[in-house]
Design a protein around this motif. Sequence first.
Motif, PDB file in Angstrom:
ATOM      1  N   LEU A  38       0.836  -1.203   0.000  1.00  0.00           N
ATOM      2  CA  LEU A  38       0.000   0.000   0.000  1.00  0.00           C
ATOM      3  C   LEU A  38       0.875   1.260   0.000  1.00  0.00           C
ATOM      4  N   ARG A  39       0.529   2.206  -0.852  1.00  0.00           N
ATOM      5  CA  ARG A  39       1.210   3.489  -0.902  1.00  0.00           C
ATOM      6  C   ARG A  39       0.292   4.575  -0.357  1.00  0.00           C
ATOM      7  N   PRO A  40       0.843   5.704   0.058  1.00  0.00           N
ATOM      8  CA  PRO A  40      -0.017   6.815   0.475  1.00  0.00           C
ATOM      9  C   PRO A  40      -0.968   7.196  -0.655  1.00  0.00           C
ATOM     10  N   GLY A  41      -2.242   7.337  -0.329  1.00  0.00           N
ATOM     11  CA  GLY A  41      -3.228   7.697  -1.348  1.00  0.00           C
ATOM     12  C   GLY A  41      -3.927   6.515  -1.965  1.00  0.00           C
ATOM     13  N   TRP A  42      -3.517   5.292  -1.615  1.00  0.00           N
ATOM     14  CA  TRP A  42      -4.224   4.100  -2.074  1.00  0.00           C
ATOM     15  C   TRP A  42      -5.181   3.629  -0.988  1.00  0.00           C
ATOM     16  N   VAL A  43      -6.413   3.330  -1.380  1.00  0.00           N
ATOM     17  CA  VAL A  43      -7.419   2.834  -0.434  1.00  0.00           C
ATOM     18  C   VAL A  43      -8.174   1.684  -1.090  1.00  0.00           C
ATOM     19  N   HIS A  94      -7.142  11.398  -5.459  1.00  0.00           N
ATOM     20  CA  HIS A  94      -6.833  12.398  -6.473  1.00  0.00           C
ATOM     21  C   HIS A  94      -5.336  12.712  -6.519  1.00  0.00           C
ATOM     22  N   GLY A  95      -4.760  12.609  -7.726  1.00  0.00           N
ATOM     23  CA  GLY A  95      -3.359  12.944  -7.919  1.00  0.00           C
ATOM     24  C   GLY A  95      -2.386  11.811  -7.693  1.00  0.00           C
ATOM     25  N   VAL A  96      -2.866  10.630  -7.300  1.00  0.00           N
ATOM     26  CA  VAL A  96      -2.008   9.478  -7.023  1.00  0.00           C
ATOM     27  C   VAL A  96      -2.132   8.484  -8.174  1.00  0.00           C
ATOM     28  N   GLN A  97      -1.020   7.881  -8.564  1.00  0.00           N
ATOM     29  CA  GLN A  97      -1.018   6.903  -9.646  1.00  0.00           C
ATOM     30  C   GLN A  97      -1.715   5.618  -9.190  1.00  0.00           C
ATOM     31  N   PRO A  98      -2.613   5.043 -10.005  1.00  0.00           N
ATOM     32  CA  PRO A  98      -3.336   3.822  -9.604  1.00  0.00           C
ATOM     33  C   PRO A  98      -2.410   2.620  -9.448  1.00  0.00           C
ATOM     34  N   ALA A  99      -2.853   1.678  -8.632  1.00  0.00           N
ATOM     35  CA  ALA A  99      -2.109   0.432  -8.422  1.00  0.00           C
ATOM     36  C   ALA A  99      -2.233  -0.462  -9.648  1.00  0.00           C
ATOM     37  N   ARG A 100      -1.207  -1.272  -9.875  1.00  0.00           N
ATOM     38  CA  ARG A 100      -1.222  -2.237 -10.972  1.00  0.00           C
ATOM     39  C   ARG A 100      -0.561  -3.517 -10.502  1.00  0.00           C
ATOM     40  N   GLY A 101      -0.830  -4.609 -11.215  1.00  0.00           N
ATOM     41  CA  GLY A 101      -0.152  -5.855 -10.891  1.00  0.00           C
ATOM     42  C   GLY A 101      -1.099  -7.020 -10.751  1.00  0.00           C
ATOM     43  N   GLY A 131      -6.754  -1.551 -10.307  1.00  0.00           N
ATOM     44  CA  GLY A 131      -6.559  -0.168  -9.884  1.00  0.00           C
ATOM     45  C   GLY A 131      -7.615   0.763 -10.453  1.00  0.00           C
ATOM     46  N   HIS A 132      -7.967   1.780  -9.688  1.00  0.00           N
ATOM     47  CA  HIS A 132      -8.985   2.762 -10.107  1.00  0.00           C
ATOM     48  C   HIS A 132      -8.510   4.166  -9.725  1.00  0.00           C
ATOM     49  N   ARG A 133      -8.888   5.139 -10.535  1.00  0.00           N
ATOM     50  CA  ARG A 133      -8.699   6.541 -10.165  1.00  0.00           C
ATOM     51  C   ARG A 133      -9.970   7.027  -9.481  1.00  0.00           C
TER      52      ARG A 133
END
Length: 314
Positions: free
Chosen positions: A64-69, A99-106, A111-113
């Motif tokens: 998990l990165r900051p801005g991912w939920v 907002h402003g964070v790159q979506p997760a992938r893998g 991933g969603h914006r």
Amino acid sequence: MSRHRSLPPRLRGTAFAVGDRALHGETNGRLRGSDLEAPFWGVRSVDVDLGDVFGRCAAFSPRLRPGWVFSHLTAAALLGAPLPNSCKQATDLHIGALHGVQPARGRGVVGHRLAEATRTTQVRGFTLTAPADTFALLATMLELPDLVAVGDFLVSGSRSRGGSRVDIHTTIDELTAAVTAYGSRRSARLLRAALPLVRIGVDSRPETHLRLALIDAGIPEPSVNPPVQVDGGTAVLHPDLAEPRLRIAYEYEGDLHRTDQQRFRTDIVRRERFEAAGWRVVRVTAHDLFVDRASFIARVRRLRRLVESAHSAR
């Protein structure tokens, strides 16, 4: 065959990033051992229940990165919302990027914006989209009856032994605000159609499907879990749905009603109490709702005509 060196007990029931040797003090090679689960890229877990949504979310936490939920279907599952089997069986996690964070992938991740106004909440230590926002996001993934079922769950909570509603996640007003904020994005029309169908007091997904099936058939919308006096007015029962004017109660009976002997006996007595109070009881099964709905609706219409005729003859 080589044996893996035992991991310290403190790692049992945890997930960790492979490269984070400072955290666990193990060699990189040991943390890539075949005896560890690899639920996501760069993550290993030990004795984590990956068949459970909370376990999968815990396993993803090292990534998990900051801005991912957690969002969409994953957020709904964390909230305990009722979902169709096809969604419950899916194991991919839905990760929303604020907002402003790159979506997760893998692998194992969708991933969603998320919109700038998206709100969040906490459930058992996990950050996820707020209940009302989750309802809005699900419009892209669920059909109308199941979207309404999620809305019903979120505003209804559960019934306590005293009869009050507890564990309520949101309100109709908050759902309305979330739908308004959703604007004209994808599936907005479906979302706007679902909102006015959401009701407070619903206890299960099949109850929602039953209510909508009756409405779709042109039958007047039944009341949700209304109080019905029985036993000469000394007790109150709450049928799943009811038409008080015609004194018709609708009771959904899942497999538990058939396989659990105590529940089976209780259902018999419950029906007798309704009938002694002058009510007709329509017993509804999954087959009625999801396999042969036409026959079920025909059965309901016959009963309603019979009851209407009896009323007219008085």
